[in-house]
Design a protein around this motif. Structure first.
Motif, PDB file in Angstrom:
ATOM      1  N   LEU A 140       0.654  -1.280  -0.041  1.00 50.64           N
ATOM      2  CA  LEU A 140       0.080  -0.005  -0.125  1.00 50.64           C
ATOM      3  C   LEU A 140       0.909   1.350  -0.103  1.00 50.64           C
ATOM      4  O   LEU A 140       0.508   2.289  -0.681  1.00 50.64           O
ATOM      5  CB  LEU A 140      -0.809   0.086   1.295  1.00 50.64           C
ATOM      6  N   VAL A 141       1.911   1.253   0.693  1.00 51.47           N
ATOM      7  CA  VAL A 141       2.747   2.314   0.835  1.00 51.47           C
ATOM      8  C   VAL A 141       3.404   2.566  -0.700  1.00 51.47           C
ATOM      9  O   VAL A 141       3.320   3.749  -0.967  1.00 51.47           O
ATOM     10  CB  VAL A 141       4.083   2.247   1.961  1.00 51.47           C
ATOM     11  N   LEU A 143       2.078   1.877  -3.517  1.00 54.51           N
ATOM     12  CA  LEU A 143       0.921   2.340  -4.362  1.00 54.51           C
ATOM     13  C   LEU A 143       0.768   3.825  -4.074  1.00 54.51           C
ATOM     14  O   LEU A 143       0.581   4.697  -5.157  1.00 54.51           O
ATOM     15  CB  LEU A 143      -0.441   1.613  -3.969  1.00 54.51           C
ATOM     16  N   VAL A 144       0.781   4.057  -2.713  1.00 54.28           N
ATOM     17  CA  VAL A 144       0.570   5.449  -2.325  1.00 54.28           C
ATOM     18  C   VAL A 144       1.798   6.544  -3.265  1.00 54.28           C
ATOM     19  O   VAL A 144       1.344   7.508  -3.676  1.00 54.28           O
ATOM     20  CB  VAL A 144       0.344   5.935  -1.252  1.00 54.28           C
ATOM     21  N   ASP A 145       2.990   6.056  -3.108  1.00 50.57           N
ATOM     22  CA  ASP A 145       4.132   6.711  -3.769  1.00 50.57           C
ATOM     23  C   ASP A 145       4.016   6.531  -5.227  1.00 50.57           C
ATOM     24  O   ASP A 145       4.404   7.741  -5.690  1.00 50.57           O
ATOM     25  CB  ASP A 145       5.378   6.126  -3.244  1.00 50.57           C
ATOM     26  N   LEU A 147       1.312   6.806  -7.070  1.00 46.11           N
ATOM     27  CA  LEU A 147       0.138   7.527  -7.417  1.00 46.11           C
ATOM     28  C   LEU A 147       0.533   8.970  -7.137  1.00 46.11           C
ATOM     29  O   LEU A 147       0.394   9.944  -8.033  1.00 46.11           O
ATOM     30  CB  LEU A 147      -0.974   7.315  -6.510  1.00 46.11           C
ATOM     31  N   ALA A 148       1.599   9.464  -6.245  1.00 51.22           N
ATOM     32  CA  ALA A 148       1.922  10.710  -5.866  1.00 51.22           C
ATOM     33  C   ALA A 148       2.886  11.240  -6.989  1.00 51.22           C
ATOM     34  O   ALA A 148       2.829  12.244  -7.523  1.00 51.22           O
ATOM     35  CB  ALA A 148       2.734  10.817  -4.710  1.00 51.22           C
TER      36      ALA A 148
END
Length: 324
Positions: A140-141, A143-145, A147-148
């Protein structure tokens, strides 16, 4: 008369006294026999059985719970304290360690099967191309990176990333093709010749891509440039229509009426778009020999438009003007 004391042990049924005529209570030498054991031992309670059953499980759970708590605490501590560079470096080390271990296992298996050092080096080269790089975390981390990064990148960065991904995909497909053809019996000379042809094709594609980018940049202009391009389009179309009148194509299409003119213009437009790379090369962008060839190929289009719009008599008038 005195009563004798009770014997220290019970008599044995069927046992004979070793001394004839002497009874067991008079000091005989018969050894005592242990009393018989009970046939059934008392059953343990439910609490005792449950305690005996859950004691090993409790110890195992305590050990696992301690290990899990320690590992979770370390991970949370890393996430809260490590920087982005430290996290990326740790992930890179973990990924490289995993890849090295997997490669060592494959090398040992292939070596046992009879692989030569040359074959191993070629296999390593293909694996390096086919193995995707670990650019982000698979959680999940990560994936967030990701997307950012995608939200914050500029159009130029996005274009460069797409180009790099396309080049990497091409390299992987060609490496897979090399492996497949090598297994099918392709010789090194044939592979070298095929790679040379692929390089020539890449150069042509790069030149075509660069020309399309220049055209796209030229199209991103102001209204004045659009007006200039429209004027050039009208001028070149008029020149082609005059050429069609000169070769009597307009006179041949005029009796058919506007419908015949539209059909001729549609057929000529298909040929015109094909020669101009599907319309990517604009009429106003042609120069030199490409302009002369385009004017000649656009004669059917211009002649059909002249007949469909009804300006054929105007061409007749222009050709009969005393310009000398």
């Amino acid at each position: 008369m005195s009563v004798p004391p009770p014997p220290p042990y019970p008599p044995t049924a069927g046992a004979s006294d070793p001394t004839p005529g002497q009874q067991w209570w008079r000091g005989g030498s018969v050894e005592p026999i242990a009393p018989p054991m009970p046939l059934y031992a008392p059953a343990p309670s439910v609490e005792q059985v449950a305690a005996a059953f859950w004691a090993p499980a409790g110890r195992l759970f305590a050990e696992q719970a301690t290990a899990i708590a320690t590992e979770v605490g370390q991970q949370i501590g890393q996430l809260l304290t490590e920087t982005e560079a430290q996290r990326f470096a740790r992930q890179q080390v973990e990924f490289e360690t995993l890849v090295a271990a997997q490669r060592a296992e494959r090398d040992a298996a292939f070596k046992a099967a009879g692989e030569t050092p040359v074959q191993r080096a070629e296999r390593h080269r293909i694996e390096d191309v086919l193995t995707p790089a670990a650019s982000h975390r698979e959680d999940l981390v990560g994936l967030v990176d990701l997307l950012a990064d995608r939200i914050g990148e500029s159009p130029e960065e996005r274009t460069a990333r797409k180009h790099a991904e396309a080049e990497l995909a091409k390299a992987r497909s060609r490496a897979a093709e090399d492996a497949r053809l090598a297994a099918a019996g392709e010789t090194p000379e044939q592979r070298t010749r095929r790679h040379r042809q692929q390089q020539l094709t890449d150069k042509r594609e790069a030149a075509l891509r660069a020309s399309r980018q220049r055209r796209r940049a030229a199209r991103e202009a102001g209204p004045s440039d659009r007006t200039k391009r429209f004027r050039l389009w009208c001028l070149f179309t008029a020149i082609s229509a005059t050429g069609g009148y000169a070769v009597h194509l307009v006179q041949v299409l005029t009796p058919g009426g506007p419908l015949v003119g539209l059909l001729a213009a549609a057929g000529g437009l298909a040929l015109d778009l094909y020669t101009r790379d599907g319309g990517r090369l604009r009429v106003s962008e042609a120069r030199g020999w490409a302009l002369a060839l385009m004017l000649a190929l656009r004669v059917p289009v211009a002649s059909g438009l002249a007949v469909a719009t009804g300006i054929a008599p105007l061409l007749d008038l222009i050709t009969h003007l005393p310009l000398h």
